[in-house]
Design an enzyme around this catalytic site. Sequence first.
Site, PDB file in Angstrom:
ATOM      1  N   LYS A   1       0.829  -1.204   0.000  1.00 42.50           N
ATOM      2  CA  LYS A   1       0.000   0.000   0.000  1.00 42.50           C
ATOM      3  C   LYS A   1       0.862   1.252   0.000  1.00 42.50           C
ATOM      4  CE  LYS A   1      -3.748  -2.468   2.234  1.00 42.50           C
ATOM      5  NZ  LYS A   1      -4.342  -2.898   3.504  1.00 42.50           N
TER       6      LYS A   1
ATOM      7  N   GLN B   1      -4.899  -1.992   9.630  1.00 38.60           N
ATOM      8  CA  GLN B   1      -4.629  -3.280   8.988  1.00 38.60           C
ATOM      9  C   GLN B   1      -5.181  -4.426   9.835  1.00 38.60           C
ATOM     10  OE1 GLN B   1      -3.180  -3.794   5.893  1.00 38.60           O
ATOM     11  NE2 GLN B   1      -3.865  -5.888   6.251  1.00 38.60           N
TER      12      GLN B   1
ATOM     13  N   ASP C   1     -11.637   2.682   3.944  1.00 45.48           N
ATOM     14  CA  ASP C   1     -11.953   1.260   3.790  1.00 45.48           C
ATOM     15  C   ASP C   1     -13.444   1.043   3.600  1.00 45.48           C
ATOM     16  OD1 ASP C   1      -9.995  -0.634   3.528  1.00 45.48           O
ATOM     17  OD2 ASP C   1      -9.617  -0.857   5.667  1.00 45.48           O
TER      18      ASP C   1
END
Length: 371
Positions: A131, A175, A198
């Site tokens: 990422k 995460q 997200d």
Amino acid sequence: MASSMIFTDCSSSTAAAAARLLPLSRYKLRRTNPLIHIRQRIFFSSSKQSPSPLSLVSDHHSLPSSTLLVSDAMASDSSAKVIDGKTVAKQIREEIAVEVLRMRDAIGVVPGLAVILVGDRKDSSTYVRNKKKACESVGINSYEVKLPENSTEQQVLDSISSFNNDPSVHGILVQLPLPLHMNEEKILNAVGIEKDVDGFHPLNIGRLAMRGRDPLFVPCTPKGCIELLHRYGIEIKGKQAVVIGRSNIVGMPAALLLQREDATVTIVHSRTRNPEDYTREADIVISAAGKANMVRGSWIKPGAVVIDVGINPVEDLESPRGYRLVGDVCYEEVSKVASAVTPVPGGVGPMTIAMLLSNTLISAKRCHNFS
């Protein structure tokens, strides 16, 4: 006799020859009457309104037609065309990079994405590193907090609070998975909804589910699935769609997005009896069950489009790692029946990170009222 879903593996069969990475034209799938009439479309908005969470960065009608389309003659080939997520994701990153540069030059603002990593899982560390590289490739600033496995829940919440209050950060990603001693729901809910790139915040999911409401962000993997269908000119409106799996991360939001596209949607899951009876009627199948090679060729209607979200390791003694990655779909069989299918790897996976970058850009534009 009715039976529950049975997961089988075709990984022992000879691997199919690499399919040609040919884009496809709009397929004439069987037309059905839609039960749900929702007019929201996932398009690339070039208007001067605030960026939509269901948009990316530009008008996709302006893309070179040769990039993603093939002739009807090619579409009639006996084997499925490959929906090349790697190439599409690269194209999207290039579009995002242009917008990031335009924003920086116009108002002096660079989008920023913050990632919080707890523990030292190798797979999580790899995801975070990927990422970060993706951010660098498009000019998005990346911020990272690494906390030890034995960190307290409050330490994670403090990091989230710090990023929530940092104007240079436009997206926050925690995460997963988190250590077992932490309350995942509490931590994810602490991310400010305006930075929830997200798309997992309950208010974002709730707005996605409601007609006439728009979420601030759409979960990245389902958004990537729909974007692939759009980029390949695959019609969704009026089609029968089946989603395999009902997770909060992929299955459920994917079904909601298909509904917004005016598809008639069925969800099958681990308690569904004879799931193949449903998939055989589907024009579009999105599988996110996490079971290697579960979806067989006999499950698919001829000419259907199949999006495979699964990433599953199966034993492969010929591989240096001792395993290889396969999807939920038995590719060797399904590619002989479907009109188009995503490979694993190289299908949905690259799109997830591309959509994360897209959401971060959308957040920065919204924050600074930039169009």
